[in-house]
Structures are given as structure tokens and as C-alpha cells.
Design a protein around this motif. Structure first.
Motif, PDB file in Angstrom:
ATOM      1  N   ASP A  82       7.543   7.721  10.053  1.00  0.00           N
ATOM      2  CA  ASP A  82       8.182   7.698   8.740  1.00  0.00           C
ATOM      3  C   ASP A  82       7.693   8.852   7.871  1.00  0.00           C
ATOM      4  O   ASP A  82       8.475   9.460   7.131  1.00  0.00           O
ATOM      5  N   SER A  83       6.399   9.184   7.961  1.00  0.00           N
ATOM      6  CA  SER A  83       5.845  10.293   7.190  1.00  0.00           C
ATOM      7  C   SER A  83       6.442  11.621   7.620  1.00  0.00           C
ATOM      8  O   SER A  83       6.743  12.477   6.780  1.00  0.00           O
ATOM      9  N   MET A  99      -0.756  -1.112  16.480  1.00  0.00           N
ATOM     10  CA  MET A  99      -0.522   0.262  16.947  1.00  0.00           C
ATOM     11  C   MET A  99       0.901   0.703  16.625  1.00  0.00           C
ATOM     12  O   MET A  99       1.124   1.824  16.155  1.00  0.00           O
ATOM     13  N   ILE A 100       1.851  -0.167  16.872  1.00  0.00           N
ATOM     14  CA  ILE A 100       3.257   0.167  16.610  1.00  0.00           C
ATOM     15  C   ILE A 100       3.464   0.439  15.126  1.00  0.00           C
ATOM     16  O   ILE A 100       4.131   1.408  14.748  1.00  0.00           O
ATOM     17  N   ARG A 101       2.872  -0.387  14.256  1.00  0.00           N
ATOM     18  CA  ARG A 101       3.018  -0.164  12.819  1.00  0.00           C
ATOM     19  C   ARG A 101       2.378   1.159  12.413  1.00  0.00           C
ATOM     20  O   ARG A 101       2.922   1.898  11.593  1.00  0.00           O
ATOM     21  N   MET A 102       1.216   1.473  12.972  1.00  0.00           N
ATOM     22  CA  MET A 102       0.554   2.736  12.645  1.00  0.00           C
ATOM     23  C   MET A 102       1.406   3.926  13.085  1.00  0.00           C
ATOM     24  O   MET A 102       1.572   4.900  12.336  1.00  0.00           O
ATOM     25  N   LEU A 103       1.935   3.846  14.287  1.00  0.00           N
ATOM     26  CA  LEU A 103       2.775   4.931  14.796  1.00  0.00           C
ATOM     27  C   LEU A 103       4.071   5.045  13.998  1.00  0.00           C
ATOM     28  O   LEU A 103       4.539   6.157  13.721  1.00  0.00           O
ATOM     29  N   VAL A 114       0.837  -1.199   0.000  1.00  0.00           N
ATOM     30  CA  VAL A 114       0.000   0.000   0.000  1.00  0.00           C
ATOM     31  C   VAL A 114       0.871   1.248   0.000  1.00  0.00           C
ATOM     32  O   VAL A 114       0.623   2.206  -0.734  1.00  0.00           O
ATOM     33  N   ARG A 115       1.920   1.254   0.831  1.00  0.00           N
ATOM     34  CA  ARG A 115       2.833   2.409   0.862  1.00  0.00           C
ATOM     35  C   ARG A 115       3.489   2.630  -0.502  1.00  0.00           C
ATOM     36  O   ARG A 115       3.609   3.762  -0.964  1.00  0.00           O
ATOM     37  N   ASN A 116       3.933   1.540  -1.136  1.00  0.00           N
ATOM     38  CA  ASN A 116       4.574   1.664  -2.447  1.00  0.00           C
ATOM     39  C   ASN A 116       3.595   2.201  -3.485  1.00  0.00           C
ATOM     40  O   ASN A 116       3.952   3.057  -4.291  1.00  0.00           O
ATOM     41  N   GLU A 150       6.531  14.448   4.668  1.00  0.00           N
ATOM     42  CA  GLU A 150       5.162  14.412   4.169  1.00  0.00           C
ATOM     43  C   GLU A 150       4.196  15.190   5.047  1.00  0.00           C
ATOM     44  O   GLU A 150       3.128  15.595   4.587  1.00  0.00           O
ATOM     45  N   LEU A 151       4.524  15.405   6.297  1.00  0.00           N
ATOM     46  CA  LEU A 151       3.622  16.103   7.219  1.00  0.00           C
ATOM     47  C   LEU A 151       4.143  17.477   7.613  1.00  0.00           C
ATOM     48  O   LEU A 151       3.720  18.039   8.605  1.00  0.00           O
ATOM     49  N   ILE A 152       5.029  18.008   6.808  1.00  0.00           N
ATOM     50  CA  ILE A 152       5.582  19.330   7.081  1.00  0.00           C
ATOM     51  C   ILE A 152       4.876  20.339   6.187  1.00  0.00           C
ATOM     52  O   ILE A 152       4.863  20.211   4.976  1.00  0.00           O
ATOM     53  N   LEU A 153       4.246  21.339   6.799  1.00  0.00           N
ATOM     54  CA  LEU A 153       3.546  22.373   6.047  1.00  0.00           C
ATOM     55  C   LEU A 153       4.476  23.530   5.749  1.00  0.00           C
ATOM     56  O   LEU A 153       5.285  23.928   6.577  1.00  0.00           O
ATOM     57  N   SER A 154       4.329  24.084   4.562  1.00  0.00           N
ATOM     58  CA  SER A 154       5.069  25.282   4.255  1.00  0.00           C
ATOM     59  C   SER A 154       4.381  26.461   4.925  1.00  0.00           C
ATOM     60  O   SER A 154       3.238  26.373   5.349  1.00  0.00           O
TER      61      SER A 154
END
Length: 116
Positions: free
Chosen positions: A98-99, A89-93, A22-24, A104-108
Motif C-alpha cells: 500500500d505504501s 506477515m500478510i498484513r505487514m506485506l 495507527v495508519r490513520n 510513499e516509498l518513491i524517491l525523487s
């Protein structure tokens, strides 16, 4: 807890290979991603709207954004601990971590709407 969420939680144990696939797929589609094409389930939109209203309320009360985020994260973890196993939970976190690391979660600066 009602029976439906318990059944959903019991059934939700994706394996790591599926998560990686899914990530790929998501990474390959990022370049052509159009948020207007995304289908968001009605239940998720409803949950999101409630959370957005709560965030707006807390911001209006001039509470620090770090405290708001911490409370929301704590509440989210509380829901997860009641509905899923530790490995999920660990995989979700880890996916969230990783994001962040991938940017990926950094806003300009121009993406911030509330002036923070």
C-alpha cells in the motif's frame, strides 16, 4: 531462538482495527512530520546500522541493487517466518504494498545519494 524474541513474537498480534487506527493517525501527522522528533529505539538503530553497513559493502562490490534488495527481503521474510504468524506477515506485506502504491516509498531523483 531465545526466550525474549519468542515472547515478543507471541505477544505481537495486532488486530486490523488497531493497525487501521495507527495508519490513520500517521496519515494525519504526515504534514507536520519532523524526522528529528522521531524517537528510534536503540536496538532498532543498531539493527539499522548493521544492515546499512552490509548494504554499503555489497554496493562497493558492485552487486546489482535488485539482487541486494531481494536478498535483504528474503532474509527479512526468513526472520518473520520464524517469529510471527502468517496473517501478521500478510498484513505487514500489504502495508508495504500500500505504501508503494501510495507513492510513499518513491524517491525523487535528488533524493538518491548513490547516483542510481
Amino acid at each position: 531462538m531465545t526466550e525474549a524474541p519468542e515472547r515478543t513474537a507471541a505477544a505481537f498480534h495486532p488486530d486490523e482495527a488497531l493497525e487501521e487506527a495507527v495508519r490513520n493517525d500517521a496519515a494525519q501527522e504526515t504534514a507536520s512530520f519532523d524526522p528529528n522528533d522521531m524517537q528510534i529505539p536503540a536496538e532498532l538503530r543498531q539493527c539499522g546500522a548493521v544492515v546499512d553497513k552490509a548494504i554499503d559493502y555489497l554496493i562497493e562490490k558492485k552487486l546489482p541493487s535488485e539482487l541486494i534488495a531481494s536478498a535483504l527481503l528474503g532474509g527479512s521474510l526468513g526472520v518473520l517466518v520464524r517469529t510471527t504468524d502468517a496473517e501478521t506477515m500478510i498484513r505487514m506485506l500489504q502495508t508495504a504494498i500500500d505504501s508503494v502504491r501510495a507513492g510513499e516509498l518513491i524517491l525523487s531523483d535528488e533524493s538518491l545519494s548513490d547516483g542510481e
